[in-house]
Design a protein around this motif. Structure first.
Motif, PDB file in Angstrom:
ATOM      1  N   ALA A  23       0.834  -1.191   0.000  1.00  0.00           N
ATOM      2  CA  ALA A  23       0.000   0.000   0.000  1.00  0.00           C
ATOM      3  C   ALA A  23       0.869   1.240   0.000  1.00  0.00           C
ATOM      4  O   ALA A  23       1.935   1.249   0.621  1.00  0.00           O
ATOM      5  N   SER A  24       0.391   2.232  -0.703  1.00  0.00           N
ATOM      6  CA  SER A  24       1.076   3.518  -0.672  1.00  0.00           C
ATOM      7  C   SER A  24       0.288   4.448   0.244  1.00  0.00           C
ATOM      8  O   SER A  24      -0.931   4.457   0.246  1.00  0.00           O
ATOM      9  N   ARG A  25       0.981   5.185   1.053  1.00  0.00           N
ATOM     10  CA  ARG A  25       0.386   6.191   1.934  1.00  0.00           C
ATOM     11  C   ARG A  25      -0.528   5.589   2.994  1.00  0.00           C
ATOM     12  O   ARG A  25      -1.370   6.284   3.551  1.00  0.00           O
ATOM     13  N   ALA A  74       7.101  -4.659   8.821  1.00  0.00           N
ATOM     14  CA  ALA A  74       8.273  -3.830   8.535  1.00  0.00           C
ATOM     15  C   ALA A  74       8.339  -3.440   7.060  1.00  0.00           C
ATOM     16  O   ALA A  74       8.846  -2.373   6.713  1.00  0.00           O
ATOM     17  N   LYS A  75       7.822  -4.328   6.204  1.00  0.00           N
ATOM     18  CA  LYS A  75       7.818  -4.051   4.771  1.00  0.00           C
ATOM     19  C   LYS A  75       6.460  -3.554   4.290  1.00  0.00           C
ATOM     20  O   LYS A  75       6.273  -3.347   3.090  1.00  0.00           O
ATOM     21  N   ASN A  76       5.527  -3.415   5.242  1.00  0.00           N
ATOM     22  CA  ASN A  76       4.178  -2.961   4.884  1.00  0.00           C
ATOM     23  C   ASN A  76       3.601  -3.823   3.758  1.00  0.00           C
ATOM     24  O   ASN A  76       3.055  -3.304   2.773  1.00  0.00           O
TER      25      ASN A  76
END
Length: 122
Positions: A23-25, A74-76
């Protein structure tokens, strides 16, 4: 929430693939994440879901024992590890996010990523 599913491709019968949902943001550990798939001419099917509170996981009967969903905060990223792939696993795979309880029902999710194609060849 803007989701991106990736990792699809062409794999031989019995092979493995790992799909990723990023995911971004947004921080994915704020959300329940579901994985869904849709094959041509078929309805969208819930494959797996993972909680954002206790890490509990859920699977469709058709993939139990073969697929594993996991988070790497940690890596989303949320992963869907797919092993022992069958021809009937061929589909476009989507990840989705929402608040609340894990579910394999598409109506339970508000945000969807674009799909990634998985093709299992014999």
């Amino acid at each position: 929430v803007q989701l991106q599913a990736s990792g699809g491709g062409l794999v031989q019968l019995g092979g493995s693939l790992r799909l990723s949902c990023t995911a971004s943001r947004s921080t994915l550990d704020d959300y329940v994440i579901g994985w869904f798939r849709q094959a041509p001419g078929k309805e969208r099917e819930g494959v797996s879901s993972i909680s954002n509170t206790d890490g509990s996981t859920y699977y469709a009967e058709s993939v139990k024992g073969r697929f594993t969903v996991s988070r790497d905060n940690a890596k989303n990223t949320v992963y869907l590890q797919m092993n022992s792939l069958k021809s009937e696993d061929s589909a476009v795979y989507y990840c989705a996010a929402d608040y609340g309880a894990p579910s394999l029902q598409s109506w339970a999710y508000s945000w969807w990523g674009q799909g990634t194609q998985v093709t299992v060849s014999s």
